[in-house]
Each structure stands twice: as C-alpha cells, then as structure tokens.
Design an enzyme around this catalytic site. Structure first.
Site, PDB file in Angstrom:
ATOM      1  N   SER A 144       0.702  -1.516   0.234  1.00 31.07           N
ATOM      2  CA  SER A 144      -0.029   0.195   0.162  1.00 31.07           C
ATOM      3  C   SER A 144       1.024   1.380  -0.164  1.00 31.07           C
ATOM      4  O   SER A 144       2.133   1.469  -0.693  1.00 31.07           O
ATOM      5  CB  SER A 144      -1.033  -0.059   1.137  1.00 31.07           C
ATOM      6  OG  SER A 144      -1.967   1.140   1.001  1.00 31.07           O
ATOM      7  N   ASP A 195      -9.109  -4.332  -6.743  1.00 27.96           N
ATOM      8  CA  ASP A 195      -8.661  -3.249  -5.783  1.00 27.96           C
ATOM      9  C   ASP A 195      -8.851  -1.977  -6.476  1.00 27.96           C
ATOM     10  O   ASP A 195      -8.276  -2.033  -7.990  1.00 27.96           O
ATOM     11  CB  ASP A 195      -6.486  -2.879  -5.341  1.00 27.96           C
ATOM     12  CG  ASP A 195      -5.899  -2.104  -5.180  1.00 27.96           C
ATOM     13  OD1 ASP A 195      -6.953  -0.964  -4.336  1.00 27.96           O
ATOM     14  OD2 ASP A 195      -5.268  -2.567  -4.347  1.00 27.96           O
ATOM     15  N   HIS A 228      -8.536  -4.020  -2.405  1.00 26.33           N
ATOM     16  CA  HIS A 228      -7.083  -3.693  -1.489  1.00 26.33           C
ATOM     17  C   HIS A 228      -6.180  -4.081  -0.605  1.00 26.33           C
ATOM     18  O   HIS A 228      -5.295  -4.547  -0.449  1.00 26.33           O
ATOM     19  CB  HIS A 228      -6.823  -1.947  -1.436  1.00 26.33           C
ATOM     20  CG  HIS A 228      -5.806  -1.357  -0.677  1.00 26.33           C
ATOM     21  ND1 HIS A 228      -4.634  -1.158  -2.015  1.00 26.33           N
ATOM     22  CD2 HIS A 228      -5.231  -1.239   0.127  1.00 26.33           C
ATOM     23  CE1 HIS A 228      -3.719  -0.682  -1.743  1.00 26.33           C
ATOM     24  NE2 HIS A 228      -3.877  -0.423   0.069  1.00 26.33           N
TER      25      HIS A 228
END
Length: 370
Positions: A149, A316, A349
């Site tokens: 991330s 995502d 995600h």
C-alpha cells in the site's frame, strides 16, 4: 490526542536536524521499529517491511509483545517471510502516531505538540528515515525490501534515493504515483476531518475531539479498501434486527452500515486525526515521474535491483492492478528481472492482509529463490 505505541517497540534517534523534502526540519526525532529473527554474521539476510498508512510496526508477535500483529499469518518461523532464515525489520512511518515522530508528538524545541507546525510530509521523508534505521543496525544492503500500500510507495522512494540499498523488492498493492480517484477519495477524507467543528485547525484535545470527522474519513477509506464483490458476499441487502436499530430518521438500517459504523468507531480511538491528514497528503504528492522529467516508466527504470515481484488484486479500486503491472514494466525497462502477478482476491486493496492463501505462496517462492 496521545500517541499509540505498541509494547516492545524499539526506537532509532534520527539525525538532528533531519531535513524534510518540502522544507523544514525535525530536531531529535525518532523512528519506531520492531524486528524478528537474527541478523547473520555478514548482515546479508535482512528484509525491511514498509507498511501502509495506518499500521504500526507490530507486524507479528515476538518475545517482547505476544499480541498478534497486522501481518501475523505472513511473518514468522516457517511462514512466507520465514524468520528462521531472515532478519526482518518493520518500520513505523515518519509522521505516524504509532511511535515515530509525527504531528501528535511533542516538539522538543517548543515543548508543545507539533500539530500543524509539523513540516510538510513527503513519502521521501519516510524513506530516508527508514534507511537510517537500516544503517544503524549495521546493514549495508537488504536482501529484500517489501512495501505494501503506502509502503509500496515508500519502498520505491527508498530504491530511488538509496541505490544499492537492496538486492530485491516485493511491491504489494502499491503504486508509483497516486491516481486521480485515490486523490479524490483522500481529499474527501481530509475534508471530513477539517470540517468537524472540534478539529479547530488541529488544536483539538481529548475533550473536544473531531471524532465525527475521523469516523466518516475512516468509513470512506474502508469502502475503498475492499470491493463491491466482497460487500455483496458478506452483507448483501441484509437488514439489522429490530433491537439493533433506533428511531433516528435515516439511521442505520442495513448490516453493511452497522459494520462501517463499528469499524470506524474502533479506529477513531487508535489514530490521530492530524497524522491522518499528513500521511494522506504525502501519498497524493508522491510521483516517481518526478525523477525522470514526467516519465513514470523512465523513473522506475532508474531503479537498479536484481529481482522484483509486483503483486496485487484485480478487485483493488484504490491501487488498481494496472499500477502494479506498471511497476513491473518500469523495473524491467531498467534491467531488473521483474515479475507481475495479479490475483483474483475478492477483498480488494486489503487482500494482502487477509488473503494469505493467495499472497503468501508467491511471496514465499520469491524469497526462497534469493
């Protein structure tokens, strides 16, 4: 609001003054980190993990903190990141409220909390701070650098700013720049915090705290961290039982609403709003293209490592799969043996945190081949 520091945290005192990319400097700042495994005699078996926006450095349990960490199933003896072989470091990002110096920390010069006097924060600042920790531990080169991330951004910044710091890289659900959709979502999150009347230009306290603003910001985030596919499977259109609702007009009615409310309520008491603002904006600003006259592929090609794995989820929406594909393409352009892997995880995600069955094997295979 105070900081939230996990037991067993270790601390590195940053060089003082510590210069920030966009101007300003920090004095007597520190970085929180944790370690697992044992560094070998040649200091050649080290792995650095750079986390996302909200996690602390407690990625897994250890002797000084038996609580499970945020990546417990991925990190440990015999796990994909095998601490019987690797010496693993996880750093809490500069600007956070989980032990590293940030807006919720006290400024040693003024003896007051930094709040909005904290200098503008860039991803590159977190990168430089993390590498100070690595060098302080006697490590000249990492066997691998793992970022997920926001940490994927920080990892790329590390590789650009500190050539030869790592032999390999795993970028998980990361990106080389923020896309307009992601910037827009984070803009709304920051607006929710700033419009809370208790925010007071960052001068809130525990009695007058922008809880509503941070709660809404977190709800927006959680919606983008998962996928519509998962929401459908977990909640559908199921309504709450009558004892879970109240007579408030337009109040909670569906289970998905209740889930978001409960999740956000827990979060607001574990994260500082000003830190959220700073870290969020640092992600918007980051752009590898700045390192190659606006050409993102050329910017990635400047990175010199032997091997890389870019991995993400097709569901995502915050860091779309094409961004991991782009990372692999750019690294290959620079001569890296880079592999791209897109998984069909329904968790969006956040899949790298929960779909260990999907993400674990390719990470293990990559590290086993080093």
């Amino acid at each position: 609001m105070t900081e939230f520091i996990p037991p067993g945290s270790l601390f590195h005192a940053l060089s003082s003054p510590f210069a920030m990319k966009r101007g300003g400097q920090l004095h007597h700042a520190r970085i929180a980190y944790e370690t697992w495994g044992r560094l070998n005699a040649g200091a050649t078996n080290a792995i650095l993990i750079m986390p996302g926006l909200s996690p602390n450095a407690h990625a897994a349990h250890h002797d000084s903190n038996a609580e499970p960490g945020w990546w417990e199933s991925m990190l440990g003896p015999g796990k994909p990141i095998d601490t019987d072989r690797w010496f693993v470091i996880c750093v809490n990002s500069l600007g956070s409220c989980k032990g590293s110096t940030g807006p919720a920390s006290y400024n040693p010069i003024t003896q007051a909390m930094y709040r909005l006097d904290f200098p503008a924060l860039s991803i590159e600042d977190g990168a430089n701070a993390a590498i100070e920790v690595v060098h302080a531990l006697g490590i000249k080169q990492l066997a691998s650098l793992i970022g997920n991330s926001m940490g994927g951004m920080t990892a790329l910044a590390i590789l650009l700013l500190h050539p030869d710091i790592a032999r390999s890289h795993i970028n998980i659900s990361g990106s080389a720049q923020a896309l307009p959709f992601s910037i827009a979502i984070r803009s709304l999150q920051r607006e929710a915090i700033r419009l809370d009347p208790h925010w007071k230009q960052g001068h809130y306290d525990d009695t007058h705290y922008p809880e509503s603003g941070l709660r809404i910001a977190r709800k927006l985030g959680v919606i983008t961290y998962r996928s519509a596919l998962e929401w459908d499977g977990r909640f559908g259109r199921v309504r709450l039982d009558s004892d879970q609702t109240n007579d408030t007009p337009f109040g909670l009615e569906f289970q998905i609403e209740n889930y978001l409310e409960s999740h956000a309520h827990r979060f607001v008491h574990t994260f500082d709003p000003n830190c959220y603002l700073y870290l969020s904006r640092s992600m918007d600003w980051f752009d590898v293209a700045e390192y190659a006259n606006g050409d993102i592929i050329a910017g990635l090609a400047r990175i010199r490592i032997q091997r890389a794995l870019a991995i993400g989820s097709h569901t995502d929406i915050l860091f779309p799969i094409q961004q991991q594909q782009q990372i692999a393409e750019g690294l290959r352009r620079g001569g890296t043996h880079a592999t791209f892997l897109g998984l069909d995880s329904p968790q969006g995600h956040d899949a790298f945190l929960v779909d260990i069955a999907g993400f674990g094997p390719p990470v293990k295979e990559f590290l086993d081949e080093l």
